[in-house]
Structure formats: C-alpha cells, structure tokens
Scaffold this motif. Structure first.
Motif, PDB file in Angstrom:
ATOM      1  N   ALA A  56       2.902  -5.173  12.280  1.00  0.00           N
ATOM      2  CA  ALA A  56       2.975  -6.618  12.007  1.00  0.00           C
ATOM      3  C   ALA A  56       3.542  -7.352  13.220  1.00  0.00           C
ATOM      4  O   ALA A  56       3.082  -8.444  13.587  1.00  0.00           O
ATOM      5  CB  ALA A  56       3.828  -6.880  10.776  1.00  0.00           C
ATOM      6  N   TRP A  71      -6.272 -12.548  10.381  1.00  0.00           N
ATOM      7  CA  TRP A  71      -5.431 -11.412   9.986  1.00  0.00           C
ATOM      8  C   TRP A  71      -5.399 -11.358   8.468  1.00  0.00           C
ATOM      9  O   TRP A  71      -4.934 -12.291   7.827  1.00  0.00           O
ATOM     10  CB  TRP A  71      -4.038 -11.607  10.571  1.00  0.00           C
ATOM     11  CG  TRP A  71      -3.025 -10.570  10.213  1.00  0.00           C
ATOM     12  CD1 TRP A  71      -3.215  -9.412   9.487  1.00  0.00           C
ATOM     13  CD2 TRP A  71      -1.644 -10.581  10.573  1.00  0.00           C
ATOM     14  NE1 TRP A  71      -2.043  -8.718   9.382  1.00  0.00           N
ATOM     15  CE2 TRP A  71      -1.060  -9.396  10.041  1.00  0.00           C
ATOM     16  CE3 TRP A  71      -0.839 -11.454  11.303  1.00  0.00           C
ATOM     17  CZ2 TRP A  71       0.297  -9.109  10.208  1.00  0.00           C
ATOM     18  CZ3 TRP A  71       0.495 -11.157  11.470  1.00  0.00           C
ATOM     19  CH2 TRP A  71       1.055  -9.990  10.927  1.00  0.00           C
ATOM     20  N   ASP A  72      -5.924 -10.288   7.912  1.00  0.00           N
ATOM     21  CA  ASP A  72      -5.876 -10.088   6.462  1.00  0.00           C
ATOM     22  C   ASP A  72      -4.954  -8.924   6.130  1.00  0.00           C
ATOM     23  O   ASP A  72      -4.891  -7.948   6.884  1.00  0.00           O
ATOM     24  CB  ASP A  72      -7.275  -9.774   5.904  1.00  0.00           C
ATOM     25  CG  ASP A  72      -8.102 -11.046   5.718  1.00  0.00           C
ATOM     26  OD1 ASP A  72      -7.505 -12.144   5.726  1.00  0.00           O
ATOM     27  OD2 ASP A  72      -9.333 -10.926   5.576  1.00  0.00           O
ATOM     28  N   VAL A  73      -4.283  -9.054   4.995  1.00  0.00           N
ATOM     29  CA  VAL A  73      -3.367  -7.997   4.562  1.00  0.00           C
ATOM     30  C   VAL A  73      -3.869  -7.456   3.230  1.00  0.00           C
ATOM     31  O   VAL A  73      -4.160  -8.244   2.319  1.00  0.00           O
ATOM     32  CB  VAL A  73      -1.940  -8.572   4.408  1.00  0.00           C
ATOM     33  CG1 VAL A  73      -0.977  -7.517   3.875  1.00  0.00           C
ATOM     34  CG2 VAL A  73      -1.436  -9.099   5.747  1.00  0.00           C
ATOM     35  N   THR A  92      -3.678  -5.723  -0.458  1.00  0.00           N
ATOM     36  CA  THR A  92      -2.674  -5.786  -1.517  1.00  0.00           C
ATOM     37  C   THR A  92      -2.821  -4.555  -2.413  1.00  0.00           C
ATOM     38  O   THR A  92      -3.841  -3.860  -2.364  1.00  0.00           O
ATOM     39  CB  THR A  92      -2.853  -7.058  -2.372  1.00  0.00           C
ATOM     40  OG1 THR A  92      -4.193  -7.039  -2.873  1.00  0.00           O
ATOM     41  CG2 THR A  92      -2.618  -8.318  -1.576  1.00  0.00           C
ATOM     42  N   ASN A  94      -4.218  -5.053   8.058  1.00  0.00           N
ATOM     43  CA  ASN A  94      -3.171  -4.022   7.925  1.00  0.00           C
ATOM     44  C   ASN A  94      -2.573  -4.146   6.535  1.00  0.00           C
ATOM     45  O   ASN A  94      -3.136  -4.815   5.656  1.00  0.00           O
ATOM     46  CB  ASN A  94      -2.121  -4.159   9.035  1.00  0.00           C
ATOM     47  CG  ASN A  94      -1.108  -5.233   8.741  1.00  0.00           C
ATOM     48  OD1 ASN A  94      -1.457  -6.276   8.170  1.00  0.00           O
ATOM     49  ND2 ASN A  94       0.127  -4.998   9.107  1.00  0.00           N
ATOM     50  N   SER A  95      -1.442  -3.478   6.312  1.00  0.00           N
ATOM     51  CA  SER A  95      -0.938  -3.436   4.938  1.00  0.00           C
ATOM     52  C   SER A  95       0.345  -4.233   4.737  1.00  0.00           C
ATOM     53  O   SER A  95       0.874  -4.251   3.637  1.00  0.00           O
ATOM     54  CB  SER A  95      -0.708  -1.985   4.526  1.00  0.00           C
ATOM     55  OG  SER A  95       0.290  -1.427   5.346  1.00  0.00           O
ATOM     56  N   THR A  96       0.839  -4.876   5.783  1.00  0.00           N
ATOM     57  CA  THR A  96       2.032  -5.711   5.562  1.00  0.00           C
ATOM     58  C   THR A  96       2.104  -6.850   6.584  1.00  0.00           C
ATOM     59  O   THR A  96       1.794  -6.664   7.764  1.00  0.00           O
ATOM     60  CB  THR A  96       3.337  -4.877   5.615  1.00  0.00           C
ATOM     61  OG1 THR A  96       4.450  -5.766   5.605  1.00  0.00           O
ATOM     62  CG2 THR A  96       3.429  -4.012   6.856  1.00  0.00           C
ATOM     63  N   ALA A  97       2.511  -8.017   6.075  1.00  0.00           N
ATOM     64  CA  ALA A  97       2.578  -9.180   6.968  1.00  0.00           C
ATOM     65  C   ALA A  97       3.907  -9.248   7.693  1.00  0.00           C
ATOM     66  O   ALA A  97       4.025  -9.903   8.719  1.00  0.00           O
ATOM     67  CB  ALA A  97       2.371 -10.455   6.155  1.00  0.00           C
TER      68      ALA A  97
END
Ligand code: UDP
Length: 487
Positions: free
Chosen positions: A124, A143-145, A147, A115-118
């Motif tokens: 999240a 889980w990868d975010v 950047t 996704n785009s934010t931790a």
C-alpha cells in the motif's frame, strides 16, 4: 584490527582491541530494573524503557528521557504525494527526462492495480506513491482493493505464510473460500483497462477475467516463493501461469513458471517522511525526546520485535563492542500491541538489556516515520542483524542515509550490501560485534561505505528507478518496445 581479518571472534576483538572506556564499573553502580518490560508491551505509545536501571554518571536529562521518552501519541495528517519535478534535485534532470520520454509512448494507456489493503503494509505504501506519479505522466492508473470476510483473509494469511515455507493444512473448504470470494470480487470489478497489475497472492484469481482481445496481466509477487508449501503452490500455480508477466523482488525469490519473469527491486521514496532530508535541529530534538546522547556513538536497529530480526543477538553484539567503545544501542520497533509474539520478543530484549542503561528500547506507534528517519540519521552505525529476511527495507533506508550498515547475509540483503563496499555482511553475534567495532574505530572507512551505499541505493532502489522499470515493462507488454531478453 585488520580490515580483511576473519569475521568476528570475541578473541579477535579482545586481542586487537585498543581498550575503550570500560562500562564494568558503571554497571556495578546500576540499579536492577524495577518493573518488568512486559507491563509496557501492548501499549504502542508507551516508553518501554520506563523503569529501566539508572546509570549513576549519566547526565540527569538522559536518565529522565530514557525512563520517560517523549513519544508522539497523535497520528499526523497524511503528507501530500510529491510531484515528479520534486525528484529533480535528487536524481537530476536527465534521469527525469528519461522517465518522461519513456512515458510519452504510453500516454492515455490505462492501468489498474489491485491489492488487498488500502492502508498498512509495504505494498500500500508503494502504491500510494507510484500511482500519483503514473497518473501525472498521463497514464491514468486506478487502484482497486479486493474485499472479503474474515474467513477469506484468514485463508490468504495462511497462504501467505505457506508460500514462504510455513506449515499449512490445505482443505477443500479453504479452496472453496478462496475461490468464492475471488469470484465475488471479479463480479464486482470491471476490467476495461489496458494493463492489470495484481499484487501478491490474495487477488491472484482475478486473472480469470483476462480477455483474449484486450489487456495484459502482470502478477507482482512481493514475497519469497522459493520454498512454498507444495499443496498451496499446486493450487495457485495454474492461476499464476495465466499472467503475461510475473515480477519478483530478488532472483532468489523466484521459481520455475511458464510466464515470463522480471526482476523489480523494492524501492523507497526519498521524499517520504521516512527518507526525506531532515533539519539537524529536528534530529537533535528526537534524540533529546528519547534520551539519546549524540556526543557518543549510536548503533541502531529499527525492526519489528521478531526473533527473525534477532534483536537479542544485536544486544549481545553491542555488549561485546561496549567492552571497548563507549557507545549506545537503540532498538526501535513497533506493532507489539497486535502481535502477541512481538510482546514476548520485546520482553526477551528487555531482559537481555536490563543491565545496561545505554540500551534504549523504543516501542513506537505506526505513525513514527519522521522519528525513525531521525533515529537513522542520528546513528553512527545501522544494524539489521536478521536471521531470515525478505528484501530488508530498513537496510535500503540506512544506505540511502549514507550510513555504514552491518546486516545479516540473508534474503535480499546481499543484493543491497556488497560486502565491504556498500556495507558489511555478517553471520554471527561475534561477527556483527567485530564489524561494528571496526566501523566505530575506522570512521574514514565507515564514511566511505556510507557514500558507496547511498550511490548503490540511488542507482537501484529508489521509486524513480522502479517507475522507469514499470514504464519499460508496460511498453514491452503492449508491443511498443520489443526486448531481446527479459528485463
Ligand atoms: N518500521 C516502522 N516501524 C517500526 C519498525 C519498522 O515503520 O517500528 C519500518 C521500517 O522503517 C521499514 C519497514 O517498517 O520501512 C520494515 O521493512 P523491512 O523490509 O525491513 O522488514 P519487514 O518488517 O517487512 O519484515
């Protein structure tokens, strides 16, 4: 008042009303607010009720707290995620066994979620709970975010709004920014897992790394795609259609696409600070801190100060109810400090409320999950009078707490509220007032709605239900289970 009467007209209220305690006399005694609410806007830990008018016959401790609510200014340390067995007390052993059984066939399969934010935001929040549970089930989940620079996130914010029907000027430069950051992320990440779950539009383009040999790709769309900006949708659609499966949060949020579609309702975690059981003493303490009088009914709406949540409409409904039933209204929200429009809406709310000290407006900091939980539990009726809504998690939270919920019939709310069975749906200020008043004067019906609502939430909107759906979908995608039709 008839249960099946036409929805809300003031006239109906007046005609059928057994007059409760009138506030008019008391209102005459009130002082005018001394300080405009806007002075408090933008300070998350500040009481917005400060400087509000006083009610002469309200006990002193309530007057004091309403002027200076005790709001927690310290962010508490994060809570350790629960273990699967902790859910047994809530869903029962057979349900938990079913989850473990479904997971058995997936043991050792690897998953990557992107996704785009931790931190911050509903996605999240869900991943923070779901990933430890999958990992505990021996399905290693990473889980990868993604950047990107400010320019990338400006573009993705624009896409987010445009996909939900907003205006947007899509230029070649915007497309280039999106593609170039997507490519950087793609180069930086590895794609060696068995299953890839990409959340929302920001990381959509990672699917270019899809290999014919290994890995199934799922796009989990958390937003309403039913009415997207045509240009933005034309740009993103070819990416969406490369996925092996897409998931939407409500039937009304989908659109025609080539990939198979699945329906996953959003979910809440019954063990999170927002939803776990609380000792009654704690609920009382929070009420004391905010000046809420538990001896009288409490109507609550928890929501960002956003026009689409219609907080001013809630105040108007409350005022109609208040003519007959001596009750209080709590409007609690937050996020005003980084949302200029939120500050304007808060000001409007304060203006609408200024005559009545029984309206308690709270601008809470983002770490107020326990306080929100307590406010919901202290409520006699929970309101979510949205004019437009996504799924409406505050409704789910209210149902889970066994409260009668009165909510606008928009977005995902009718999925949660079956009218007069698990809550009540409304379409107007008057309708909202009618239903609140009906619930306040028919406590047995209100109790029954609350009970039904909790069952409905337990069956459909808990994280354990969501976990089970993931396990089934993973089996389908990996060819372990073969469905006749989509889930
Ligand atoms: N919420 C919160 N603080 C606030 C207002 C709302 O933590 O001041 C929470 C609320 O309890 C719910 C979520 O934010 O969990 C809002 O989700 P919902 O789907 O109702 O609305 P959204 O804000 O996403 O439009």
């Amino acid at each position: 008042m008839k249960e099946k009467g036409p929805e809300g007209k003031t006239a109906v209220l007046e005609k059928n009303g057994k007059a409760g305690e009138s506030t008019q006399e008391r209102q005459k005694k009130m002082k005018v607010a001394e300080k405009p609410a806007s002075q408090n806007a933008g300070q998350p830990a500040t009481a917005v009720s400060e400087g509000r008018s006083r009610q002469a016959d309200l006990p002193a401790r309530f007057i004091e707290r309403r002027m200076r609510p005790r709001i927690n200014t310290q962010q508490p340390p994060p809570q350790a995620p629960p273990r699967l067995e902790d859910y047994e007390a809530i869903i029962g052993k057979p349900e938990l066994d079913e989850i473990r059984f479904l997971a058995r066939h997936l043991r050792g399969k690897t998953v990557k979620m992107v996704n785009s934010t931790a931190v911050g935001g509903g996605v999240a929040e869900i991943l923070n709970r779901l990933i430890p549970l999958l990992t505990e089930l021996e399905i290693p989940t990473r889980w990868d975010v993604i950047t990107g620079g400010n320019d990338f996130f400006e573009v993705t914010k624009g896409f987010h709004n445009a996909l939900q029907g907003g205006e947007y000027n899509l230029t070649q430069q915007i497309k280039d920014i999106f593609m170039s950051y997507s490519e950087q992320n793609r180069q930086r990440m590895e794609f060696a897992e068995d299953l890839f779950v990409i959340h929302d539009p920001q990381p959509l383009e990672l699917v270019r790394s899809k290999s014919q040999k290994r890995g199934k790709w799922v796009w989990r769309c958390h937003i309403d795609l039913s009415n997207p900006h045509p240009g933005v949708w034309d740009f993103l659609k070819p990416m969406v259609e490369q996925y092996d499966a897409t998931i939407f949060s409500a039937p009304a949020f989908t659109r025609q696409i080539a990939s198979p579609q699945y329906l996953f309702y959003p979910s809440i975690d019954p063990l999170s600070e927002k939803n776990k059981d609380l000792p009654e003493e704690y609920v009382n303490k929070v009420c004391d801190d905010f000046g809420i009088d538990r001896s009288r009914p409490v109507i609550t709406q928890i929501s960002r100060f956003d026009r689409l949540k219609d907080p001013v409409g809630v105040v108007e409904s409350y005022k109609l109810v208040k003519k007959y039933v001596d009750c209080q209204l709590v409007l609690a929200g937050g996020g005003v400090s980084d949302d200029p429009e939120g500050a304007v809406v808060l000001q409007e709310v304060m203006e609408a409320a200024s005559e009545d000290p029984d309206i308690i407006v709270l601008n809470l900091p983002p770490w107020s999950a326990l306080e929100i939980n307590a406010l919901q539990r202290a409520s006699t009726v929970i309101v979510q009078k949205s004019l437009k809504e996504g799924f409406g998690l505050t409704v789910t939270e209210g149902l889970w707490k066994e409260k009668p919920v009165v909510a606008g019939a928009v977005g995902g709310i009718p999925t949660q509220i079956v009218h007069k069975l698990t809550g009540v749906l409304v379409h107007s200020v008057e309708g909202c007032a009618y239903q609140i008043r009906y619930l306040l004067t028919h406590p047995e019906f209100a109790t029954q709605l609350g009970k039904n609502g909790k069952e409905h939430a337990k069956e459909n909107f808990l994280i354990t239900v969501n976990l089970k759906r993931w396990l089934l979908l993973f089996q389908v995608l990996l060819g372990i289970a073969k469905p006749n039709t989509a889930l």
